[in-house]
Design a protein around this motif. Structure first.
Motif: not given
Ligand SMILES: C[S@@+](CC[C@H](N)C(=O)[O-])C[C@H]1O[C@@H](n2cnc3c(N)ncnc32)[C@H](O)[C@@H]1O
Length: 257
Positions: A206, A186, A160
């Motif tokens: 995310d 996107r 991460d």
């Protein structure tokens, strides 16, 4: 969102690759199946490469990493050098090549463009499946003399990125941290959309990009560069110092004080 590996299985396209595919399934602790009869996501090992595929009639084509041919090959030959928007955003100059951490490696396309410009890029990717695709693309690219030189500046770690950046010592801090999180809106072009559909099914959105930006701002010596779709909002937090706008993409640049 933390990557969801539960819905991925590993398979081989033909019998010759079964043992290698089984090794991947063991490494990632994912189930191995010999037959392609599932409608879920599969990591499939073929004679040429490792690819992410989805079974079913309406499924998009495979997702894999190719630094030699295809879009990346074209960009390598004709994409331009330091005049590219990303080069300006990152601050690549003739005698000034920054060190870089790409905190959201994905399929390594941006990292490859930056390594082509001469930057050393430490890539971080938290999805073990995405990283496996990227490791495979890098392995194949090392067999091409021209591309191998670029790949030699790229390294990949599965972690991460917020945790990784928070744990850096003073000496390990890079000049630039590059961030390109998955964004809900996107590009809408058909080709990207199809590939992204599969990719998104794997990694999700995310939603912790605020935490990642904060870690990046603490870690970067010189600047943080965030890639966004052109019309989207900036990541909540401090205002970008500079903005570079392209046709479909925008780079928000946060200069270190
Ligand atoms: C939009 S993609 C990046 C595409 C990449 N720039 C390229 O050129 O191929 C975002 C990727 O970042 C990864 N990611 C997002 N947040 C992360 C984090 N905090 N740490 C590590 N990887 C992260 C996701 O798993 C996903 O693979």
């Amino acid at each position: 969102m933390v990557s969801n590996l539960n819905n991925v299985i590993v398979t081989a396209k033909n019998d010759r690759h079964i043992s290698e595919a089984q090794a991947i399934s063991e490494r990632l602790a994912l189930p191995f199946v010999a037959e392609l009869d599932s409608a879920g996501l599969m990591l499939r090992l073929t004679a040429e490469r490792l690819e992410l595929v989805q079974a079913g009639p309406d499924a998009p084509g495979p997702v894999y990493v190719d630094f030699i041919a295809g879009a990346m090959g074209h960009r390598r030959r004709y994409g331009g050098g330091r005049g590219q928007l990303v080069a300006k955003a990152v601050g690549v100059k003739k005698n000034k090549i920054p060190t870089l951490i790409d905190a959201t490696a994905g399929l390594g396309r941006d990292a490859f463009v930056l390594a082509k410009l001469g930057c050393r890029v430490q890539m971080i990717e938290r999805s073990a499946v995405v990283a496996e695709l990227l490791f495979d693309g890098m392995r194949r690219a090392r067999q091409d003399d021209e591309v191998a030189e670029i790949i030699s500046r790229m390294s990949l770690r599965v972690a991460d990125a917020s945790d990784y950046l928070n744990g850096l010592s003073e000496a390990e801090r890079p000049d630039v941290v590059y961030v390109d999180p998955m964004h809900p809106e996107r590009s809408k072009t058909a080709a990207v959309k199809k590939e992204m559909r599969l990719f998104r099914a794997l990694v999700g959105d995310d939603e912790d990009d605020v935490r990642l930006l904060q870690a990046a701002l603490m870690a970067a010596h010189k600047r943080v560069v965030v890639k966004r779709p052109r019309k989207s909002e900036a990541i909540p937090g401090p205002k970008p110092s500079l903005v570079y706008e392209g046709k479909s993409t925008r780079f928000d640049v946060y200069l270190s004080r």
